[in-house]
Design a protein around this motif. Structure first.
Motif, short mmCIF file in Angstrom:
data_model
loop_
_atom_site.label_atom_id
_atom_site.label_comp_id
_atom_site.label_asym_id
_atom_site.label_seq_id
_atom_site.Cartn_x
_atom_site.Cartn_y
_atom_site.Cartn_z
N UNK A 159 0.83 -1.23 -0.14
CA UNK A 159 0.04 -0.01 -0.04
C UNK A 159 0.88 1.30 -0.15
N UNK A 160 1.89 1.24 0.66
CA UNK A 160 2.86 2.52 0.70
C UNK A 160 3.25 2.72 -0.81
N UNK A 161 3.94 1.48 -1.39
CA UNK A 161 4.38 1.79 -2.52
C UNK A 161 3.26 2.22 -3.65
N UNK A 162 2.00 1.75 -3.65
CA UNK A 162 0.66 2.00 -4.39
C UNK A 162 0.56 3.58 -4.29
N UNK A 163 0.68 4.02 -2.88
CA UNK A 163 0.50 5.57 -2.67
C UNK A 163 1.18 6.36 -3.59
N UNK A 164 2.64 6.05 -3.65
CA UNK A 164 3.35 6.75 -4.47
C UNK A 164 3.27 6.34 -6.04
N UNK A 165 2.97 5.29 -6.22
CA UNK A 165 2.80 5.04 -7.71
C UNK A 165 1.84 5.58 -8.31
N UNK A 166 0.58 5.58 -7.76
CA UNK A 166 -0.62 6.22 -8.01
C UNK A 166 -1.04 7.50 -7.68
N UNK A 167 -0.03 8.17 -7.20
CA UNK A 167 -0.59 9.46 -6.77
C UNK A 167 -0.88 10.71 -7.65
N UNK A 168 -0.78 10.28 -8.85
CA UNK A 168 -1.36 11.33 -9.92
C UNK A 168 -2.08 10.80 -11.03
N UNK A 169 -2.92 9.68 -10.26
CA UNK A 169 -3.88 9.27 -11.24
C UNK A 169 -5.34 9.34 -10.84
N UNK A 170 -5.42 9.90 -9.57
CA UNK A 170 -6.62 10.01 -8.94
C UNK A 170 -7.02 8.82 -8.16
N UNK A 171 -6.33 7.65 -8.07
CA UNK A 171 -6.35 6.72 -7.16
C UNK A 171 -5.66 6.72 -5.96
N UNK A 172 -6.30 6.55 -4.87
CA UNK A 172 -5.95 6.57 -3.52
C UNK A 172 -5.96 5.38 -2.80
N UNK A 173 -4.60 4.92 -2.12
CA UNK A 173 -4.51 3.48 -1.60
C UNK A 173 -4.08 3.60 -0.27
N UNK A 174 -4.94 2.99 0.58
CA UNK A 174 -4.76 3.21 2.04
C UNK A 174 -4.95 1.62 2.72
N UNK A 175 -4.34 1.61 3.92
CA UNK A 175 -4.56 0.47 4.58
C UNK A 175 -5.13 0.66 5.79
N UNK A 176 -5.75 -0.51 6.61
CA UNK A 176 -6.35 -0.37 7.91
C UNK A 176 -5.61 -1.72 8.83
N UNK A 177 -5.35 -1.25 9.96
CA UNK A 177 -4.61 -2.03 10.57
C UNK A 177 -5.34 -2.58 11.85
N UNK A 178 -6.44 -3.39 12.04
CA UNK A 178 -7.10 -3.78 13.07
C UNK A 178 -6.22 -4.55 14.00
N UNK A 179 -6.77 -4.31 15.59
CA UNK A 179 -6.21 -5.05 16.57
C UNK A 179 -7.10 -6.21 16.40
N UNK A 180 -7.52 -6.97 17.59
CA UNK A 180 -8.58 -8.07 18.01
C UNK A 180 -9.74 -7.53 17.53
N UNK A 181 -10.48 -8.16 16.60
CA UNK A 181 -11.74 -7.97 16.21
C UNK A 181 -12.59 -9.14 16.57
N UNK A 182 -13.86 -9.02 16.86
CA UNK A 182 -14.71 -10.16 17.12
C UNK A 182 -15.48 -10.81 15.99
N UNK A 183 -14.79 -11.50 15.63
CA UNK A 183 -15.19 -12.42 14.12
C UNK A 183 -14.67 -13.95 14.40
N UNK A 184 -14.99 -14.69 13.46
CA UNK A 184 -14.97 -16.17 13.66
C UNK A 184 -13.37 -16.49 13.44
#
Length: 241
Positions: A159-184
């Motif tokens: 994602x950090x690479x994509x942010x730089x690669x796509x910066x002038x295209x109108x496409x934004x790329x970000x990541x979410x880093x969850x901790x412990x989430x109540x799922x299976x």
């Protein structure tokens, strides 16, 4: 109240049949988006939802599903890479190569294949939002979860690479880093591991899938206009300790 406006937007959510992915699908649809759900499991039906069985580690299957979604929608605005597994917990020296490859293939290579397939359609429109669900493990490294931690660290780097690669295209790329989430997905971990990671959360509770979905909806919207290549923690305070 849901104030995120995704009316007229078209989205693909991998791993959207359950857990965090299903919560994201619901939130995007509540915000007005039309969503294609990719998963190896059957998901719930909903009006306007495009549901497909897709193995995101299969390059040809991903390419075909992407072509189908773009043809059905006429465009693609949003990709959320939410598919993932934790795999077995144990010391790295005890990992089998098959377990390592399966975890990395689903979590990291699957995100790569879906993202690579999505970019041309987004470039054609001059607009796009890519959101990858990583993990606090990708930043800190969880003991006895080497393959999972490595795969999520790879997503963050991508994602950090994509942010730089796509910066002038109108496409934004970000990541979410969850901790412990109540799922299976917690069922894939040993009870000792679950208790250990919960003890590290200052808010003294696990997160809810809907809380991750709320952050995802903002990152997938036009309101997110000056952030790319970033990693957003949602860990109940664990990330600041």
């Amino acid at each position: 109240m849901n104030r995120i406006d995704l009316a007229g937007r078209f989205a693909i959510v991998t791993g959207g049949a359950g857990g965090i992915g299903a919560a994201i699908v619901e939130r995007l649809e509540q915000s007005g988006a039309r969503v294609a759900v990719w998963d190896v499991r059957q998901g719930a039906e909903a009006p306007g939802r495009l549901r497909r069985i897709v193995d995101i580690t299969d390059e040809e299957a991903v390419s075909a599903a992407m072509a189908e979604a773009v043809a059905a929608f006429g465009a693609l605005d949003i990709l959320v890479n939410a598919a993932g597994i934790t795999g077995p917990t144990g010391a790295l020296e005890d990992y089998t190569l098959a377990d390592w490859r399966r975890i990395v293939d689903i979590n990291l290579t699957g995100s790569f294949l879906a993202t690579r397939a999505a970019i041309p359609a987004m470039k054609a429109k001059g607009y796009g939002r890519i959101v990858c669900i990583a993990s606090i493990a990708g930043k800190e490294g969880n003991p006895y979860m080497a393959a999972y931690s490595a795969s999520k660290a790879g997503i963050i780097a991508m994602v950090r690479c994509l942010g730089r690669e796509l910066a002038e295209t109108g496409i934004l790329a970000n990541a979410i880093a969850p901790g412990q989430i109540a799922t299976d997905i917690l069922k894939q971990m040993s009870p000792e591991s679950v208790d250990f990671f919960r003890s590290k959360i200052p808010l003294k509770r696990v997160g809810e899938p809907s809380e991750v979905a709320a952050l995802t909806a903002w990152l997938a919207s036009a309101d997110c206009s000056f952030s790319t290549g970033a990693v957003y923690d949602i860990s109940g305070g664990r990330a600041v300790c």
